[in-house]
Design a protein around this motif. Sequence first.
Motif, PDB file in Angstrom:
ATOM      1  N   ARG A 158     -33.886 -21.617   8.710  1.00 21.99           N
ATOM      2  CA  ARG A 158     -33.215 -20.147   8.223  1.00 21.99           C
ATOM      3  C   ARG A 158     -33.713 -19.510   9.161  1.00 21.99           C
ATOM      4  O   ARG A 158     -35.281 -19.104   8.748  1.00 21.99           O
ATOM      5  N   GLU A 173     -40.052 -25.840   2.173  1.00 20.88           N
ATOM      6  CA  GLU A 173     -39.437 -24.733   3.199  1.00 20.88           C
ATOM      7  C   GLU A 173     -40.731 -24.777   3.438  1.00 20.88           C
ATOM      8  O   GLU A 173     -41.908 -23.525   2.887  1.00 20.88           O
ATOM      9  N   SER A 189     -28.373 -14.043   9.318  1.00 16.79           N
ATOM     10  CA  SER A 189     -27.349 -14.979   8.364  1.00 16.79           C
ATOM     11  C   SER A 189     -27.020 -16.003   9.156  1.00 16.79           C
ATOM     12  O   SER A 189     -26.338 -16.771   9.451  1.00 16.79           O
ATOM     13  N   GLU A 205     -28.236 -20.132   8.564  1.00 14.61           N
ATOM     14  CA  GLU A 205     -29.153 -21.359   7.632  1.00 14.61           C
ATOM     15  C   GLU A 205     -27.979 -22.558   7.798  1.00 14.61           C
ATOM     16  O   GLU A 205     -27.460 -22.184   7.859  1.00 14.61           O
ATOM     17  N   THR A 206     -28.859 -23.012   9.013  1.00 17.13           N
ATOM     18  CA  THR A 206     -27.910 -24.274   9.548  1.00 17.13           C
ATOM     19  C   THR A 206     -27.108 -25.271   8.306  1.00 17.13           C
ATOM     20  O   THR A 206     -26.694 -26.814   8.616  1.00 17.13           O
ATOM     21  N   VAL A 226     -38.241 -22.008   8.266  1.00 22.92           N
ATOM     22  CA  VAL A 226     -37.923 -20.647   7.720  1.00 22.92           C
ATOM     23  C   VAL A 226     -39.190 -19.160   9.208  1.00 22.92           C
ATOM     24  O   VAL A 226     -39.954 -19.167   9.440  1.00 22.92           O
ATOM     25  N   VAL A 253     -37.121 -27.130   5.973  1.00 21.27           N
ATOM     26  CA  VAL A 253     -36.609 -26.227   6.400  1.00 21.27           C
ATOM     27  C   VAL A 253     -37.351 -25.415   6.875  1.00 21.27           C
ATOM     28  O   VAL A 253     -38.558 -25.163   6.553  1.00 21.27           O
ATOM     29  N   GLY A 300     -23.597 -21.178   9.221  1.00 18.32           N
ATOM     30  CA  GLY A 300     -24.534 -21.338  10.174  1.00 18.32           C
ATOM     31  C   GLY A 300     -24.918 -21.957  11.333  1.00 18.32           C
ATOM     32  O   GLY A 300     -25.055 -22.375  12.704  1.00 18.32           O
TER      33      GLY A 300
END
Length: 191
Positions: free
Chosen positions: A87, A2, A92, A94-95, A58, A56, A100
């Motif tokens: 994300r 991340e 809210s 989040e793929t 973020v 990811v 998401g």
Amino acid sequence: MEIGYARVSTSEQNTDAQVEAFRRAGIEHIVEERRSAIKERPELAKLLKRLKKGDVLVVYKLDRLARSVSHFVRVFEDLQRRGIGFRSLTQSIETDTPHGRMFVHMLSAFAEFEREMILERSAAGIAAAKARGVKFGRKRSLTPVKEAHLVRLYGTGYYTMDALAHHFGVHTSSVKRAIYRVTKPGHSSLE
């Protein structure tokens, strides 16, 4: 892995709150865009290039990443195509969840609608302006009399476009368009 992306805004000229939120969420790797910029985001561009499948991206909030819904959708589609997750800490999104992904697809539909509405309004505005006689584009560099003189000089074969541009104090492209208006009407360079 991340990776957090933090960017300053005009009202908050540091990324401290975003960085702190990333650290609380356990995100160790953070890229900071330390200048507010609408078009140029060099740190984001570098980050997007180096992200790899399984990573990811973020963000603290969506508006820290994208300028508009359509810009977000373009970035998201690129990430998705490359197998990179996304994300938002405060929203809210989040793929890697069905909810998401559904949200992002809804954003995509709104972005497409937004683009179509802009195109429609632009076309209507241009048509209305043309109907009122509004001319589009830059004002010509040369008067019609000077253009006619320039074309006659070029027609003698003694002058290059560059020499005429220097003589008339304009850019070579202005000379080329003036000549093409007479010798090649409808040429693509005249559009």
